[in-house]
Design a protein around this motif. Structure first.
Motif, mmCIF file in Angstrom:
data_model
loop_
_atom_site.group_PDB
_atom_site.id
_atom_site.type_symbol
_atom_site.label_atom_id
_atom_site.label_comp_id
_atom_site.label_asym_id
_atom_site.label_seq_id
_atom_site.Cartn_x
_atom_site.Cartn_y
_atom_site.Cartn_z
ATOM 1 N N VAL A 130 27.227 -26.734 3.682
ATOM 2 C CA VAL A 130 26.100 -27.007 2.786
ATOM 3 C C VAL A 130 25.295 -25.720 2.609
ATOM 4 C CG1 VAL A 130 23.979 -28.348 2.503
ATOM 5 C CG2 VAL A 130 26.019 -29.418 3.488
ATOM 6 N N VAL A 131 24.904 -25.451 1.364
ATOM 7 C CA VAL A 131 24.070 -24.285 1.069
ATOM 8 C C VAL A 131 22.635 -24.590 1.487
ATOM 9 C CG1 VAL A 131 23.162 -22.807 -0.768
ATOM 10 C CG2 VAL A 131 25.538 -23.585 -0.859
ATOM 11 N N ASP A 132 22.031 -23.678 2.208
ATOM 12 C CA ASP A 132 20.640 -23.829 2.630
ATOM 13 C C ASP A 132 19.735 -23.624 1.418
ATOM 14 O OD1 ASP A 132 18.109 -23.741 3.735
ATOM 15 O OD2 ASP A 132 18.529 -22.048 5.065
ATOM 16 N N MET A 133 19.151 -24.701 0.937
ATOM 17 C CA MET A 133 18.321 -24.636 -0.264
ATOM 18 C C MET A 133 16.959 -24.008 -0.007
ATOM 19 S SD MET A 133 20.553 -25.563 -2.275
ATOM 20 C CE MET A 133 19.596 -25.420 -3.761
ATOM 21 N N THR A 134 16.588 -23.829 1.259
ATOM 22 C CA THR A 134 15.320 -23.170 1.581
ATOM 23 C C THR A 134 15.517 -21.681 1.839
ATOM 24 O OG1 THR A 134 15.524 -23.610 3.953
ATOM 25 C CG2 THR A 134 14.436 -25.308 2.595
ATOM 26 N N SER A 135 16.743 -21.202 1.693
ATOM 27 C CA SER A 135 17.073 -19.806 1.960
ATOM 28 C C SER A 135 16.298 -18.869 1.037
ATOM 29 C CB SER A 135 18.574 -19.594 1.758
ATOM 30 O OG SER A 135 18.869 -18.218 1.701
ATOM 31 N N THR A 136 15.884 -17.756 1.601
ATOM 32 C CA THR A 136 15.211 -16.726 0.809
ATOM 33 C C THR A 136 16.190 -15.994 -0.109
ATOM 34 O OG1 THR A 136 15.466 -15.137 2.603
ATOM 35 C CG2 THR A 136 13.379 -16.362 2.496
ATOM 36 N N LEU A 137 17.477 -16.329 -0.013
ATOM 37 C CA LEU A 137 18.437 -15.739 -0.948
ATOM 38 C C LEU A 137 18.274 -16.309 -2.362
ATOM 39 C CD1 LEU A 137 21.656 -15.603 1.238
ATOM 40 C CD2 LEU A 137 20.319 -13.677 0.402
ATOM 41 N N TRP A 138 17.791 -17.544 -2.468
ATOM 42 C CA TRP A 138 17.548 -18.135 -3.787
ATOM 43 C C TRP A 138 16.319 -17.483 -4.404
ATOM 44 C CZ3 TRP A 138 20.850 -21.069 -6.361
ATOM 45 C CH2 TRP A 138 21.781 -21.842 -5.661
ATOM 46 N N PHE A 139 16.412 -17.149 -5.690
ATOM 47 C CA PHE A 139 15.252 -16.646 -6.398
ATOM 48 C C PHE A 139 14.234 -17.777 -6.536
ATOM 49 C CE2 PHE A 139 12.904 -15.210 -10.218
ATOM 50 C CZ PHE A 139 12.496 -13.971 -9.730
ATOM 51 N N TYR A 140 12.981 -17.414 -6.747
ATOM 52 C CA TYR A 140 11.898 -18.379 -6.880
ATOM 53 C C TYR A 140 12.258 -19.479 -7.880
ATOM 54 C CZ TYR A 140 7.274 -20.209 -7.954
ATOM 55 O OH TYR A 140 6.201 -21.033 -8.161
ATOM 56 N N ASN A 141 12.114 -20.733 -7.461
ATOM 57 C CA ASN A 141 12.384 -21.926 -8.270
ATOM 58 C C ASN A 141 13.857 -22.109 -8.642
ATOM 59 O OD1 ASN A 141 9.852 -23.033 -8.234
ATOM 60 N ND2 ASN A 141 9.205 -22.096 -10.146
ATOM 61 N N GLU A 142 14.759 -21.418 -7.995
ATOM 62 C CA GLU A 142 16.192 -21.623 -8.225
ATOM 63 C C GLU A 142 16.727 -22.587 -7.166
ATOM 64 O OE1 GLU A 142 18.362 -20.514 -10.532
ATOM 65 O OE2 GLU A 142 16.866 -19.408 -11.647
ATOM 66 N N PRO A 143 17.731 -23.347 -7.469
ATOM 67 C CA PRO A 143 18.343 -23.524 -8.792
ATOM 68 C C PRO A 143 17.379 -24.271 -9.722
ATOM 69 C CG PRO A 143 19.351 -25.014 -7.206
ATOM 70 C CD PRO A 143 18.390 -24.153 -6.446
ATOM 71 N N ASP A 144 17.363 -23.861 -10.985
ATOM 72 C CA ASP A 144 16.350 -24.395 -11.892
ATOM 73 C C ASP A 144 16.896 -25.195 -13.074
ATOM 74 O OD1 ASP A 144 17.434 -22.378 -13.400
ATOM 75 O OD2 ASP A 144 15.536 -21.418 -13.882
ATOM 76 N N ASN A 145 18.203 -25.346 -13.173
ATOM 77 C CA ASN A 145 18.746 -26.123 -14.276
ATOM 78 C C ASN A 145 19.757 -27.112 -13.720
ATOM 79 O OD1 ASN A 145 19.889 -27.163 -16.587
ATOM 80 N ND2 ASN A 145 19.747 -25.230 -17.691
ATOM 81 N N PRO A 146 19.295 -28.280 -13.357
ATOM 82 C CA PRO A 146 20.160 -29.209 -12.629
ATOM 83 C C PRO A 146 21.335 -29.781 -13.416
ATOM 84 C CG PRO A 146 18.059 -30.236 -13.143
ATOM 85 C CD PRO A 146 17.957 -28.795 -13.556
ATOM 86 N N SER A 147 21.325 -29.695 -14.717
ATOM 87 C CA SER A 147 22.390 -30.382 -15.448
ATOM 88 C C SER A 147 23.527 -29.487 -15.916
ATOM 89 C CB SER A 147 21.812 -31.138 -16.641
ATOM 90 O OG SER A 147 21.205 -30.219 -17.530
ATOM 91 N N SER A 148 23.272 -28.216 -16.159
ATOM 92 C CA SER A 148 24.348 -27.407 -16.737
ATOM 93 C C SER A 148 24.679 -26.135 -15.958
ATOM 94 C CB SER A 148 24.009 -27.027 -18.181
ATOM 95 O OG SER A 148 22.850 -26.212 -18.203
#
Length: 161
Positions: A104-122
């Motif tokens: 599982v990808v850590d969604m709280t990781s500082t590797l994600w840019f601010y507010n990413e992932p930001d487009n849940p459908s496409s």
């Protein structure tokens, strides 16, 4: 031990480590990676994954507890690489991001840019984007899987159940 012998042993160990990677791959940290930028090669996320698997590897995965991430990110920054597919997606279940090795990808990781992932459908696949500035960084962004981008293959990726 004299300095000549120490230098010889160090160079021999370095050469052995470099030889541990398949042709076209580079050792970065303790892992072997192939960077498509070196071959001016872009593919969709699925095409990139298929090609990496053909090379007995897979799209690169990250682990925040692993020092290799720092080596990989430093390498990407030093080369100026950007817009690079890595091995994370939520194609199996929307909003549930997993690496290609099934972690599982850590969604709280500082590797994600601010507010990413930001487009849940496409935007179902992850890419690295190099942010420039005084302190360059590399961030994860979600992106449409159907677009052709550069990509990173990594050896030794095995599915974890």
């Amino acid at each position: 031990m004299n300095h000549t012998l120490q230098l010889f042993l160090l160079l021999s160990a370095l050469a052995a480590a470099q030889g541990a990677c398949p042709n076209g791959f580079h050792i970065v940290g303790n892992q072997c990676y192939r960077f498509s930028q070196e071959y001016s090669d872009t593919k969709t996320w699925e095409q990139a994954r298929t090609f990496c698997q053909f090379l007995d590897s897979d799209l690169a995965v990250l682990d925040l507890d692993c020092n290799d991430n720092n080596h990989l990110i430093s390498y990407i920054i030093s080369k100026g690489y950007t817009n690079i597919w890595v091995g994370a997606s939520d194609t199996a279940m929307e909003g549930f991001w997993k690496w290609v090795d099934n972690r599982v990808v850590d969604m709280t990781s500082t590797l994600w840019f601010y507010n990413e992932p930001d487009n849940p459908s496409s935007n179902d696949c992850a890419r690295f984007v190099r942010a420039s500035g005084d302190f360059p960084r590399v961030y994860l962004y979600d992106h449409p899987c159907s677009q052709s981008l550069n990509y990173i293959c990594q050896t030794g990726i095995h599915s974890k159940q």
